[in-house]
Design a protein around this motif. Structure first.
Motif, PDB file in Angstrom:
ATOM      1  N   GLU A  16      71.833  51.717  67.711  1.00 34.60           N
ATOM      2  CA  GLU A  16      72.454  52.829  67.273  1.00 34.60           C
ATOM      3  C   GLU A  16      73.183  53.610  68.324  1.00 34.60           C
ATOM      4  O   GLU A  16      74.071  54.231  68.201  1.00 34.60           O
ATOM      5  N   ALA A  19      76.046  51.947  69.658  1.00 37.15           N
ATOM      6  CA  ALA A  19      76.908  51.738  68.536  1.00 37.15           C
ATOM      7  C   ALA A  19      77.947  53.268  68.533  1.00 37.15           C
ATOM      8  O   ALA A  19      79.208  53.265  68.449  1.00 37.15           O
ATOM      9  N   SER A  25      80.167  49.886  64.371  1.00 34.90           N
ATOM     10  CA  SER A  25      78.724  49.821  63.814  1.00 34.90           C
ATOM     11  C   SER A  25      77.667  49.347  64.671  1.00 34.90           C
ATOM     12  O   SER A  25      77.898  48.566  65.455  1.00 34.90           O
ATOM     13  N   ARG A  26      76.468  49.443  64.097  1.00 31.22           N
ATOM     14  CA  ARG A  26      75.163  48.839  64.476  1.00 31.22           C
ATOM     15  C   ARG A  26      75.249  47.306  64.394  1.00 31.22           C
ATOM     16  O   ARG A  26      74.869  46.816  65.526  1.00 31.22           O
ATOM     17  N   THR A  28      77.863  45.508  64.640  1.00 34.12           N
ATOM     18  CA  THR A  28      78.960  44.885  65.749  1.00 34.12           C
ATOM     19  C   THR A  28      77.960  44.728  67.136  1.00 34.12           C
ATOM     20  O   THR A  28      78.150  44.079  67.667  1.00 34.12           O
ATOM     21  N   VAL A  29      77.185  45.752  67.303  1.00 35.73           N
ATOM     22  CA  VAL A  29      76.568  45.824  68.672  1.00 35.73           C
ATOM     23  C   VAL A  29      75.459  44.602  68.725  1.00 35.73           C
ATOM     24  O   VAL A  29      75.215  43.893  69.631  1.00 35.73           O
TER      25      VAL A  29
END
Length: 66
Positions: A16, A19, A25-26, A28-29
């Motif tokens: 988080e 991100a 977004s989380r 995506t990370v």
């Protein structure tokens, strides 16, 4: 036994935090980490990130990731 590739030198941060820094977004990370695009520490099923290692990899200031 697996040998660590580096020594963790700072407190680990959550997906988080990463991100929020990159304004993604989380998920995506987590995808970036799974794809090997960014370094991650995986503890069980939990992903954490070393801000100094990540900053070195991406050539950015580590203080902005904390």
């Amino acid at each position: 036994m697996n040998t660590p590739k580096h020594t963790i030198t700072s407190p680990l941060v959550s997906p988080e935090v990463i991100a929020a820094y990159f304004k993604v977004s989380r998920n995506t990370v987590l995808n970036w980490a799974r794809d090997g695009k960014i370094p991650a520490v995986i503890i069980g099923r939990i992903y954490r990130f070393d801000p100094i290692l990540l900053a070195d990899t991406l050539n950015i200031s580590s203080s902005s990731l904390r």
